[in-house]
Design a protein around this motif. Sequence first.
Motif, PDB file in Angstrom:
ATOM      1  N   SER A 143       0.784  -1.412   0.525  1.00  0.00           N
ATOM      2  CA  SER A 143       0.008  -0.021   0.113  1.00  0.00           C
ATOM      3  C   SER A 143       1.123   1.184  -0.287  1.00  0.00           C
ATOM      4  CB  SER A 143      -1.054   0.208   1.588  1.00  0.00           C
ATOM      5  OG  SER A 143       0.020   0.280   2.451  1.00  0.00           O
ATOM      6  N   GLU A 144       2.437   0.746   0.162  1.00  0.00           N
ATOM      7  CA  GLU A 144       3.211   2.366   0.366  1.00  0.00           C
ATOM      8  C   GLU A 144       3.082   2.753  -0.662  1.00  0.00           C
ATOM      9  OE1 GLU A 144       7.687   3.113   0.245  1.00  0.00           O
ATOM     10  OE2 GLU A 144       7.209   1.186   0.929  1.00  0.00           O
ATOM     11  N   GLN A 145       2.857   4.552  -1.274  1.00  0.00           N
ATOM     12  CA  GLN A 145       2.977   5.003  -2.007  1.00  0.00           C
ATOM     13  C   GLN A 145       3.947   5.471  -2.708  1.00  0.00           C
ATOM     14  OE1 GLN A 145      -0.682   6.580  -3.328  1.00  0.00           O
ATOM     15  NE2 GLN A 145      -0.477   4.579  -3.111  1.00  0.00           N
ATOM     16  N   PRO A 146       4.388   5.910  -4.095  1.00  0.00           N
ATOM     17  CA  PRO A 146       5.826   5.930  -4.182  1.00  0.00           C
ATOM     18  C   PRO A 146       6.548   7.652  -3.624  1.00  0.00           C
ATOM     19  CG  PRO A 146       4.205   5.164  -5.797  1.00  0.00           C
ATOM     20  CD  PRO A 146       3.580   5.444  -4.949  1.00  0.00           C
ATOM     21  N   SER A 147       7.646   8.135  -3.933  1.00  0.00           N
ATOM     22  CA  SER A 147       7.679   9.452  -3.120  1.00  0.00           C
ATOM     23  C   SER A 147       7.239  10.706  -3.158  1.00  0.00           C
ATOM     24  CB  SER A 147       9.402   9.356  -3.651  1.00  0.00           C
ATOM     25  OG  SER A 147       9.320  10.398  -3.463  1.00  0.00           O
ATOM     26  N   ALA A 148       6.847  11.234  -2.339  1.00  0.00           N
ATOM     27  CA  ALA A 148       6.269  12.219  -2.934  1.00  0.00           C
ATOM     28  C   ALA A 148       6.890  13.172  -4.009  1.00  0.00           C
ATOM     29  CB  ALA A 148       5.558  13.323  -1.755  1.00  0.00           C
ATOM     30  N   ARG A 149       8.337  13.230  -4.232  1.00  0.00           N
ATOM     31  CA  ARG A 149       8.689  13.939  -5.561  1.00  0.00           C
ATOM     32  C   ARG A 149       7.966  13.014  -7.209  1.00  0.00           C
ATOM     33  NH1 ARG A 149      12.737  12.251  -2.660  1.00  0.00           N
ATOM     34  NH2 ARG A 149      13.543  10.920  -4.164  1.00  0.00           N
ATOM     35  N   HIS A 150       8.024  11.987  -6.294  1.00  0.00           N
ATOM     36  CA  HIS A 150       7.603  11.399  -7.745  1.00  0.00           C
ATOM     37  C   HIS A 150       5.931  11.371  -7.937  1.00  0.00           C
ATOM     38  CE1 HIS A 150      10.860   8.532  -7.134  1.00  0.00           C
ATOM     39  NE2 HIS A 150      11.348  10.095  -7.582  1.00  0.00           N
ATOM     40  N   LEU A 151       4.852  11.641  -7.302  1.00  0.00           N
ATOM     41  CA  LEU A 151       3.535  12.309  -7.714  1.00  0.00           C
ATOM     42  C   LEU A 151       3.156  13.892  -7.710  1.00  0.00           C
ATOM     43  CD1 LEU A 151       2.173   9.915  -4.309  1.00  0.00           C
ATOM     44  CD2 LEU A 151       2.816   9.492  -6.520  1.00  0.00           C
ATOM     45  N   HIS A 152       1.971  13.557  -8.473  1.00  0.00           N
ATOM     46  CA  HIS A 152       0.908  15.000  -8.742  1.00  0.00           C
ATOM     47  C   HIS A 152       0.792  15.410  -7.331  1.00  0.00           C
ATOM     48  CE1 HIS A 152       3.250  15.225 -12.662  1.00  0.00           C
ATOM     49  NE2 HIS A 152       2.619  13.899 -13.263  1.00  0.00           N
ATOM     50  N   PRO A 153       0.097  16.472  -7.441  1.00  0.00           N
ATOM     51  CA  PRO A 153      -0.416  16.628  -6.329  1.00  0.00           C
ATOM     52  C   PRO A 153      -2.090  16.436  -6.179  1.00  0.00           C
ATOM     53  CG  PRO A 153       0.486  19.077  -6.735  1.00  0.00           C
ATOM     54  CD  PRO A 153       1.050  18.543  -7.749  1.00  0.00           C
ATOM     55  N   GLY A 154      -2.308  15.520  -5.560  1.00  0.00           N
ATOM     56  CA  GLY A 154      -3.383  14.899  -4.722  1.00  0.00           C
ATOM     57  C   GLY A 154      -4.228  13.053  -5.910  1.00  0.00           C
ATOM     58  N   GLU A 155      -2.295  13.152  -6.255  1.00  0.00           N
ATOM     59  CA  GLU A 155      -2.462  11.703  -6.676  1.00  0.00           C
ATOM     60  C   GLU A 155      -2.282  10.244  -6.561  1.00  0.00           C
ATOM     61  OE1 GLU A 155      -0.381  10.042 -11.083  1.00  0.00           O
ATOM     62  OE2 GLU A 155       1.069  11.836  -9.520  1.00  0.00           O
ATOM     63  N   ARG A 156      -3.192   9.669  -6.076  1.00  0.00           N
ATOM     64  CA  ARG A 156      -2.340   7.911  -5.419  1.00  0.00           C
ATOM     65  C   ARG A 156      -2.887   6.788  -6.162  1.00  0.00           C
ATOM     66  NH1 ARG A 156      -2.058   8.143   0.358  1.00  0.00           N
ATOM     67  NH2 ARG A 156      -2.105   6.252   0.128  1.00  0.00           N
ATOM     68  N   PHE A 157      -2.353   5.960  -5.699  1.00  0.00           N
ATOM     69  CA  PHE A 157      -2.322   5.185  -6.329  1.00  0.00           C
ATOM     70  C   PHE A 157      -2.812   3.872  -5.696  1.00  0.00           C
ATOM     71  CE2 PHE A 157       0.831   7.484  -9.195  1.00  0.00           C
ATOM     72  CZ  PHE A 157       0.289   6.856 -10.893  1.00  0.00           C
ATOM     73  N   PRO A 158      -3.437   3.017  -6.283  1.00  0.00           N
ATOM     74  CA  PRO A 158      -4.015   1.922  -5.825  1.00  0.00           C
ATOM     75  C   PRO A 158      -3.079   0.804  -5.845  1.00  0.00           C
ATOM     76  CG  PRO A 158      -5.061   0.998  -7.643  1.00  0.00           C
ATOM     77  CD  PRO A 158      -3.941   2.836  -7.889  1.00  0.00           C
ATOM     78  N   ALA A 159      -2.666   0.027  -4.220  1.00  0.00           N
ATOM     79  CA  ALA A 159      -1.846  -1.451  -3.767  1.00  0.00           C
ATOM     80  C   ALA A 159      -2.568  -2.521  -5.309  1.00  0.00           C
ATOM     81  CB  ALA A 159      -1.891  -1.396  -2.789  1.00  0.00           C
ATOM     82  N   ILE A 160      -1.419  -3.056  -5.870  1.00  0.00           N
ATOM     83  CA  ILE A 160      -1.269  -4.362  -6.493  1.00  0.00           C
ATOM     84  C   ILE A 160      -0.762  -5.900  -5.583  1.00  0.00           C
ATOM     85  CG2 ILE A 160      -0.643  -5.224  -8.572  1.00  0.00           C
ATOM     86  CD1 ILE A 160      -2.179  -2.300  -9.236  1.00  0.00           C
ATOM     87  N   PRO A 161      -2.611  -6.541  -5.367  1.00  0.00           N
ATOM     88  CA  PRO A 161      -1.972  -7.464  -5.229  1.00  0.00           C
ATOM     89  C   PRO A 161      -0.613  -8.405  -5.356  1.00  0.00           C
ATOM     90  CG  PRO A 161      -3.389  -7.776  -6.189  1.00  0.00           C
ATOM     91  CD  PRO A 161      -3.286  -5.916  -6.727  1.00  0.00           C
TER      92      PRO A 161
END
Length: 463
Positions: A427-445
């Motif tokens: 469930s860990e998100q990529p580094s904040a440096r690599h995300l656009h504002p408000g962007e989140r990615f679902p965890a891949i099982p």
Amino acid sequence: MSGRSRDAGTALAMAAAAAAVSVPAAWMALAGCDAGRAAWDAAVYHERVIHGFIESFPRIDASDPLTTTTPGYHLLAASFGVAISDEPLALRLLGVAIAGALLGLVAGWCARRRGAIDGLLLALPLAASPYVLGAASWNVPDDLGWLLVATTVGACLRSRGTARDATRCGAALLALVLVRQVHAWAAAPVALACLWPDGRTTRRVRMLHAAGAVLPAAAAVAAFVAAWRGLVPPRFQSDVSGWNPATPAFIALQFGAFGLAFLPWLWPAIRELWLRHRGLLLASAAAGLALAALPSTTTDQAAGRYSGFWGPLATVPTVLGRTNPAFLLACPAGMVAGGAALRQLEPRPAWILAASLLGFTLAMTATTYSWQRYHEPFVLLALAGLAAMQPGAAARLRERAACIALAAAALAAASWKSFSGPPVDRSEQPSARHLHPGERFPAIPGVRSQSNTVPSAAAAGGQ
């Protein structure tokens, strides 16, 4: 030995080398092992790109993917997921197959030049490398990149200047840069292979062959650069852009360290250089010393000098606070070994390999991070190829096997340690440096398993 027996021996070497990486990688995938750098990289970055491509297939948006690489591997994995299965285990077994192809190719290439036993021996350190084995078991593009590097340089060495050979080199180069744009350096050996005089074609024809081989790959890279307005997707441009002056020294150090495993094949060349071309040997050593002494070679995470050998080297006292003495020993050794091995070859393959070594080193220098995982597989590929191409007899089998066994055991131990840690948090998100504002990615099982780590030695022995 008859041609049929030789072909059978080559096939056995290829199968054994492929099994050396495929069996442990498949076991980790089937066991649900989910620990280590490759597992984290896959879970946090690459699997999200692959599944995003699967969901939107065939409409692929590569304008700002969650990867620093061109998306060729991710598109291949997504196509596999759409056509066959997008289950986590199936996608991981795709990586196992790619790694098996890589090791089979290397062992076969070496076996055709040195025999089946040497073909297998020369490939084993690559099979044991944590950076190859990790990419074999998780969804990261590394092994496909190395497979295409070996294919491209191998095509250059086999080329005889025909239009068909130029087409093969160009096709391999195009596939390579679509998987990892940093390997655009391979255009240098491709162009050199096409331009090398062969006594049959005119200079104009050779130039046309070179242009036809290189321009499609150049156009592909240019298209991505134009779309991204940089060499990597926009989300990574503030993070990986730059250069690292210590990288040439670090690559030379790895040649010196891993070259010990290939010494039974390279020693005659080094001895010949000392006896007949001592000036060249001293010049190679001096170049290695310069590489080691000019940049700072201390372990420094802020400067991109960490992980791999950088870790244990941090315990070595430095010279003047900026030079690690291990570099002063290993860099000249690596330069001498490489120079001696190239000196023994015919001019054409020697220059093609020299262009590959120089191009790779310059390309790796043009990034902030001097990470061993970027270099080690190439160093092992290059050393295996140079050893296989040496014209003279190598040391006795016992000595060859002992050197390779020690190196492979050390690399296998590093792999075991790398994959025996705690499982990654999917469930860990990529580094904040690599995300656009408000962007989140679902965890891949991941692969379902009761244990997401490599079993300990005690647990394995009790089963």
